[in-house]
Write a protein that holds these residues in place. Structure first.
Motif, PDB file in Angstrom:
ATOM      1  N   VAL A   1       0.880  -1.139  -0.110  1.00  0.00           N
ATOM      2  CA  VAL A   1       0.014   0.048   0.030  1.00  0.00           C
ATOM      3  C   VAL A   1       0.845   1.189  -0.164  1.00  0.00           C
ATOM      4  O   VAL A   1       0.526   2.237  -0.843  1.00  0.00           O
ATOM      5  CB  VAL A   1      -0.900   0.160   1.355  1.00  0.00           C
ATOM      6  N   ALA A   2       2.101   1.235   0.963  1.00  0.00           N
ATOM      7  CA  ALA A   2       2.821   2.278   0.833  1.00  0.00           C
ATOM      8  C   ALA A   2       3.477   2.625  -0.455  1.00  0.00           C
ATOM      9  O   ALA A   2       3.584   3.879  -0.836  1.00  0.00           O
ATOM     10  CB  ALA A   2       3.824   2.047   2.133  1.00  0.00           C
ATOM     11  N   GLN A   3       3.645   1.630  -1.160  1.00  0.00           N
ATOM     12  CA  GLN A   3       4.177   1.888  -2.577  1.00  0.00           C
ATOM     13  C   GLN A   3       3.340   2.530  -3.497  1.00  0.00           C
ATOM     14  O   GLN A   3       3.591   3.591  -4.358  1.00  0.00           O
ATOM     15  CB  GLN A   3       4.883   0.486  -3.096  1.00  0.00           C
ATOM     16  N   VAL A   4       2.111   2.080  -3.465  1.00  0.00           N
ATOM     17  CA  VAL A   4       1.155   2.929  -4.204  1.00  0.00           C
ATOM     18  C   VAL A   4       0.763   4.499  -3.732  1.00  0.00           C
ATOM     19  O   VAL A   4       0.790   5.047  -4.610  1.00  0.00           O
ATOM     20  CB  VAL A   4      -0.215   2.150  -4.053  1.00  0.00           C
ATOM     21  N   VAL A   5       0.941   4.551  -2.411  1.00  0.00           N
ATOM     22  CA  VAL A   5       0.800   5.754  -2.095  1.00  0.00           C
ATOM     23  C   VAL A   5       1.833   6.741  -2.330  1.00  0.00           C
ATOM     24  O   VAL A   5       1.652   7.832  -2.730  1.00  0.00           O
ATOM     25  CB  VAL A   5       0.762   5.523  -0.200  1.00  0.00           C
ATOM     26  N   SER A   6       3.121   6.159  -2.347  1.00  0.00           N
ATOM     27  CA  SER A   6       4.254   6.966  -2.722  1.00  0.00           C
ATOM     28  C   SER A   6       4.028   7.352  -4.217  1.00  0.00           C
ATOM     29  O   SER A   6       4.595   8.581  -4.464  1.00  0.00           O
ATOM     30  CB  SER A   6       5.450   6.241  -2.502  1.00  0.00           C
ATOM     31  N   HIS A   7       3.650   6.634  -5.013  1.00  0.00           N
ATOM     32  CA  HIS A   7       3.530   6.679  -6.208  1.00  0.00           C
ATOM     33  C   HIS A   7       2.376   7.742  -6.713  1.00  0.00           C
ATOM     34  O   HIS A   7       2.890   8.666  -7.393  1.00  0.00           O
ATOM     35  CB  HIS A   7       3.225   5.440  -7.113  1.00  0.00           C
ATOM     36  N   GLU A   8       1.309   7.580  -6.049  1.00  0.00           N
ATOM     37  CA  GLU A   8       0.273   8.709  -6.337  1.00  0.00           C
ATOM     38  C   GLU A   8       0.789  10.113  -5.565  1.00  0.00           C
ATOM     39  O   GLU A   8       0.085  11.055  -6.282  1.00  0.00           O
ATOM     40  CB  GLU A   8      -1.284   8.210  -5.635  1.00  0.00           C
ATOM     41  N   LEU A   9       1.407  10.005  -4.476  1.00  0.00           N
ATOM     42  CA  LEU A   9       1.673  11.517  -3.879  1.00  0.00           C
ATOM     43  C   LEU A   9       2.735  12.084  -5.102  1.00  0.00           C
ATOM     44  O   LEU A   9       2.779  13.220  -5.199  1.00  0.00           O
ATOM     45  CB  LEU A   9       2.688  11.377  -2.446  1.00  0.00           C
ATOM     46  N   ALA A  10       3.841  11.154  -5.546  1.00  0.00           N
ATOM     47  CA  ALA A  10       4.609  12.052  -6.576  1.00  0.00           C
ATOM     48  C   ALA A  10       3.967  12.335  -7.703  1.00  0.00           C
ATOM     49  O   ALA A  10       4.313  13.251  -8.276  1.00  0.00           O
ATOM     50  CB  ALA A  10       5.684  10.788  -6.768  1.00  0.00           C
ATOM     51  N   ALA A  11       2.845  11.684  -8.281  1.00  0.00           N
ATOM     52  CA  ALA A  11       2.315  11.945  -9.094  1.00  0.00           C
ATOM     53  C   ALA A  11       1.550  13.312  -9.167  1.00  0.00           C
ATOM     54  O   ALA A  11       1.211  14.086  -9.961  1.00  0.00           O
ATOM     55  CB  ALA A  11       1.173  10.655  -9.625  1.00  0.00           C
ATOM     56  N   ALA A  12       0.903  13.435  -7.983  1.00  0.00           N
ATOM     57  CA  ALA A  12       0.176  14.532  -7.665  1.00  0.00           C
ATOM     58  C   ALA A  12       0.995  15.739  -7.139  1.00  0.00           C
ATOM     59  O   ALA A  12       0.644  17.089  -6.936  1.00  0.00           O
ATOM     60  CB  ALA A  12      -0.799  14.506  -6.443  1.00  0.00           C
ATOM     61  N   GLY A  13       2.490  15.646  -7.104  1.00  0.00           N
ATOM     62  CA  GLY A  13       3.328  16.704  -6.926  1.00  0.00           C
ATOM     63  C   GLY A  13       3.448  17.048  -5.498  1.00  0.00           C
ATOM     64  O   GLY A  13       3.753  18.107  -5.069  1.00  0.00           O
ATOM     65  N   MET A  14       3.130  16.205  -4.945  1.00  0.00           N
ATOM     66  CA  MET A  14       3.087  16.361  -3.004  1.00  0.00           C
ATOM     67  C   MET A  14       4.320  15.455  -2.666  1.00  0.00           C
ATOM     68  O   MET A  14       4.841  14.525  -3.104  1.00  0.00           O
ATOM     69  CB  MET A  14       1.757  15.408  -2.664  1.00  0.00           C
ATOM     70  N   ALA A  15       4.832  16.012  -1.383  1.00  0.00           N
ATOM     71  CA  ALA A  15       5.985  15.523  -0.620  1.00  0.00           C
ATOM     72  C   ALA A  15       5.450  14.030   0.002  1.00  0.00           C
ATOM     73  O   ALA A  15       4.351  13.841   0.165  1.00  0.00           O
ATOM     74  CB  ALA A  15       6.537  16.561   0.438  1.00  0.00           C
ATOM     75  N   PRO A  16       6.566  13.322  -0.015  1.00  0.00           N
ATOM     76  CA  PRO A  16       6.258  11.862   0.945  1.00  0.00           C
ATOM     77  C   PRO A  16       5.774  12.278   2.207  1.00  0.00           C
ATOM     78  O   PRO A  16       5.927  13.261   2.987  1.00  0.00           O
ATOM     79  CB  PRO A  16       7.804  11.444   0.951  1.00  0.00           C
ATOM     80  N   ALA A  17       4.758  11.445   2.672  1.00  0.00           N
ATOM     81  CA  ALA A  17       3.920  11.595   3.884  1.00  0.00           C
ATOM     82  C   ALA A  17       4.361  10.530   4.828  1.00  0.00           C
ATOM     83  O   ALA A  17       4.525   9.435   4.566  1.00  0.00           O
ATOM     84  CB  ALA A  17       2.632  11.654   3.476  1.00  0.00           C
TER      85      ALA A  17
END
Length: 387
Positions: free
Chosen positions: A224-240
């Motif tokens: 799940v964290a990998q998917v979250v990381s991918h979507e954050l990057a795609a949205a231009g957001m910093a790692p959470a």
């Protein structure tokens, strides 16, 4: 026809048992099991979930991505060979139909025609169910974290009935502590995008006490964290920073797990040694620190020795004492972590303020010193300061 009727009719036609799973390998319909049922299928049907080791094996075979019937050897788990048939909607697999093929007659063309017809009927039913449940499901999701206990429990039961997630340890709640500059609207948009992922399956619970919350029908939080990381990057957001909490068997709502995940995310964001993602079950010490009143000045009462060290302009003594206590007084390990000679460590300890030396020589005061140092820095980090 109803889903169960389709499955039963196909089983009669083929002369073998049939199971339909969702993409989390949870049975959603099963025919009467014939003599071909093995221990693996028996466990899956009784517990309403596929054993974790088998799930990991199937994920390694990318079964959820297959586009045509695929033979799956299950001998590693004491099971017979299976045929996995994807039920597809457009270009997406929405369910899997399973047949045991080991020690069974080879399927004929007429059998495959019956399987195709059944898969098409199942596809239509699942699509209709998804369309019908869309609006109602959002209302259920919104009530899962209600402050009214009865409402939250009622929503939990309905969500389980709808197979949004499973009760007990098979479900993990994740709290994403997204950068404060990101608007709530953008956080909710991110949640909706994550909820469209097929593997792993994620439910967006919305924003709760700051973080964006997700419920995942898996204990593989790294996936799940990998998917979250991918979507954050795609949205231009910093790692959470991500905090997680597993649903307890006895829990009848998601509120407790959500609150624990929020605490875990807060700890991850404040403690440098806890990197990226952590489960509340592994953060007991820090959860205790988090629960203490958020006032660094209170350390003066809890441990005058810790207050003296934490407010000193010279950080050397604080770093020395904290490291020494972190390793349980093991001189060799402390020296390795501090990159100093044993003689230097002894010199530093001998030249501490009397109030600190007195605390180190007394069990309860030593414990108060150690925890109070962590407490001071933890809440300084929360304020954006550095001890």
């Amino acid at each position: 026809m109803k889903l169960q009727e389709i499955v039963d009719e196909l089983a009669r036609t083929l002369g073998r048992s049939v199971v339909v799973n969702d993409l989390d390998y949870t049975p959603i319909a099963a025919s009467e099991q014939e003599d071909d049922v093995d221990e693996m299928r028996r466990r899956a049907l009784l517990k309403r979930t596929t054993p974790p080791e088998a799930r990991e094996y199937l994920e390694g075979l990318h079964i959820r991505q297959i586009r045509q019937p695929t033979n799956v050897p299950m001998a590693p788990f004491g099971g017979q060979e299976r045929l996995a048939i994807p039920i597809r909607s457009g270009d997406q697999t929405i369910a899997l139909l399973w047949l045991i093929t080991g020690d069974k007659p080879v399927l004929r063309s007429v059998d495959y025609a019956a399987i195709d017809a059944a898969c098409e009927l199942i596809r239509v039913l699942l699509e209709q169910e998804a369309d019908r449940d869309g609006g109602e499901a959002r209302g259920v999701i919104d009530a899962l974290l209600s402050s009214d206990d009865a409402t939250a429990r009622r929503a939990f039961r309905e969500a389980v009935d709808r197979r949004m997630f499973a009760p007990g340890p098979g479900t993990t709640v994740l709290a994403l502590r997204i950068d404060g500059s990101v608007s709530e609207m953008d956080r909710l948009t991110l949640g909706r995008r994550l909820a469209t992922t097929r593997a792993p399956r994620v439910l967006s619970l919305g924003v709760h006490r700051g973080p964006l919350l997700l419920a995942a029908r898996t204990t593989d939080v790294e996936a799940v964290a990998q998917v979250v990381s991918h979507e954050l990057a795609a949205a231009g957001m910093a790692p959470a920073p991500i905090g997680t909490a597993t649903l307890d068997e006895a829990e009848s709502d998601l509120v407790g797990a959500a609150d624990r995940a929020v605490i875990a995310a807060r700890i991850v964001s404040r403690v440098p040694s806890v990197a990226g993602i952590a489960d509340i079950a592994d953060l007991g010490f820090w959860a205790l620190i988090d629960s203490v009143a958020a006032d660094p000045e209170a350390v003066r009462v809890y441990s005058p020795a810790a207050y003296a060290l934490c407010t000193s302009e010279d950080p050397t003594q604080r770093e020395t004492v904290e490291t020494y206590l972190d390793v349980g007084g093991n001189v060799r390990v402390a020296c390795e972590k501090l990159h100093i000679h044993r003689t230097t460590l002894y010199y530093r300890l001998d030249n501490l303020p009397d109030t600190v030396k007195d605390a180190l020589d007394d069990g309860p005061r030593r414990s108060a010193l150690h925890m109070s140092m962590k407490l001071f820095q933890y809440h300084r980090a929360a304020a954006g300061l550095h001890a």
